[in-house]
Enzyme design. Sequence first.
Site, PDB file in Angstrom:
ATOM      1  N   CYS A  77       0.833  -1.204   0.000  1.00  0.00           N
ATOM      2  CA  CYS A  77       0.000   0.000   0.000  1.00  0.00           C
ATOM      3  C   CYS A  77       0.877   1.268   0.000  1.00  0.00           C
ATOM      4  O   CYS A  77       1.525   1.535  -1.006  1.00  0.00           O
ATOM      5  CB  CYS A  77      -0.975  -0.058   1.163  1.00  0.00           C
ATOM      6  SG  CYS A  77      -2.421   0.951   0.868  1.00  0.00           S
ATOM      7  N   HIS A 188      -3.213  -5.138   1.822  1.00  0.00           N
ATOM      8  CA  HIS A 188      -2.475  -5.376   3.074  1.00  0.00           C
ATOM      9  C   HIS A 188      -2.449  -6.860   3.467  1.00  0.00           C
ATOM     10  O   HIS A 188      -3.221  -7.272   4.336  1.00  0.00           O
ATOM     11  CB  HIS A 188      -3.148  -4.603   4.215  1.00  0.00           C
ATOM     12  CG  HIS A 188      -2.966  -3.125   4.136  1.00  0.00           C
ATOM     13  ND1 HIS A 188      -1.910  -2.477   4.732  1.00  0.00           N
ATOM     14  CD2 HIS A 188      -3.702  -2.178   3.539  1.00  0.00           C
ATOM     15  CE1 HIS A 188      -2.009  -1.174   4.515  1.00  0.00           C
ATOM     16  NE2 HIS A 188      -3.096  -0.961   3.788  1.00  0.00           N
ATOM     17  N   GLU A 190      -0.519  -8.253   5.436  1.00  0.00           N
ATOM     18  CA  GLU A 190      -0.185  -8.355   6.869  1.00  0.00           C
ATOM     19  C   GLU A 190      -1.437  -8.315   7.744  1.00  0.00           C
ATOM     20  O   GLU A 190      -1.372  -8.611   8.931  1.00  0.00           O
ATOM     21  CB  GLU A 190       0.813  -7.253   7.262  1.00  0.00           C
ATOM     22  CG  GLU A 190       0.262  -5.837   7.330  1.00  0.00           C
ATOM     23  CD  GLU A 190       0.120  -5.157   5.952  1.00  0.00           C
ATOM     24  OE1 GLU A 190       0.222  -5.841   4.917  1.00  0.00           O
ATOM     25  OE2 GLU A 190      -0.103  -3.937   5.942  1.00  0.00           O
TER      26      GLU A 190
HETATM   27  N1  GLN Z   1      -3.641   6.362   1.225  1.00  0.00           N
HETATM   28  C1  GLN Z   1      -2.305   6.087   1.637  1.00  0.00           C
HETATM   29  C2  GLN Z   1      -1.297   6.831   0.774  1.00  0.00           C
HETATM   30  O1  GLN Z   1      -1.651   7.324  -0.255  1.00  0.00           O
HETATM   31  C3  GLN Z   1      -2.013   4.591   1.598  1.00  0.00           C
HETATM   32  C4  GLN Z   1      -2.946   3.865   2.515  1.00  0.00           C
HETATM   33  C5  GLN Z   1      -2.395   2.597   3.096  1.00  0.00           C
HETATM   34  O2  GLN Z   1      -1.190   2.368   3.156  1.00  0.00           O
HETATM   35  N2  GLN Z   1      -3.306   1.785   3.597  1.00  0.00           N
HETATM   36  O3  GLN Z   1      -0.171   6.923   1.109  1.00  0.00           O
END
Ligand code: GLN
Length: 209
Positions: A77, A188, A190
């Site tokens: 992410c 995610h 994890e």
């Molecule tokens: N929205 C976050 C970003 O743009 C990422 C979100 C996340 O890691 N769950 O950095």
Amino acid sequence: MDLGVLALQGDFAEHAHALRRLGHNPVEVRLPRDLEGLAGLIIPGGESTTIGKLAVKYGLMQPLRVFAQTRPIWGTCAGAIFLSQDARRPQPLLGLMDITVARNAFGRQVDSFETDLDVPALAEVEAKTARGNGQPGPRPFHGIFIRAPLIERAGPGVEVLARLPGPGGGQGPIVAARQGRLLATAFHPELAADDRFHRLFVSLARGEV
Ligand code: GLN
């Protein structure tokens, strides 16, 4: 095996738990010297601008790029955004993966969602690693998307590992990709009760896949 988790911001503790479950020693990385002796590094989810700014502040940008020349890095992410070459807005990026990401591609926090993903590469890992359940096959991976990005462009050296289902059952946007020893997931793993992506990363660190 000592595996690092970048611990500047975000859900690094969840990655550390997953690595411990697999019998590895998670090392929290906050400074360049923490990278010494690690076989690989995970960059967690969180907020990519914050992670980037802190990495600049602690002098980690160049050491991370040097690390990536010989060892695997997996970004989940926000971590995937930080690995990318282009997030289409100004923020510190490692620029290691030949991907362009669209941040917050699904909208706001309330638009977060979960969905099953077809990830053929995981069946391969399962077949190769001793910890597999002995039934490699098309078992979907439960993807947890929290204000997630999309990988909207993947360069020629990038292998697409998973896509969202598209409209009418077609191929949707890319949500997991690999470029050599670099791994990016928009979701995610994890947070899912499924260690297969962590096992894939461990296999990368061992040079098995
Ligand atoms: N929205 C976050 C970003 O743009 C990422 C979100 C996340 O890691 N769950 O950095």
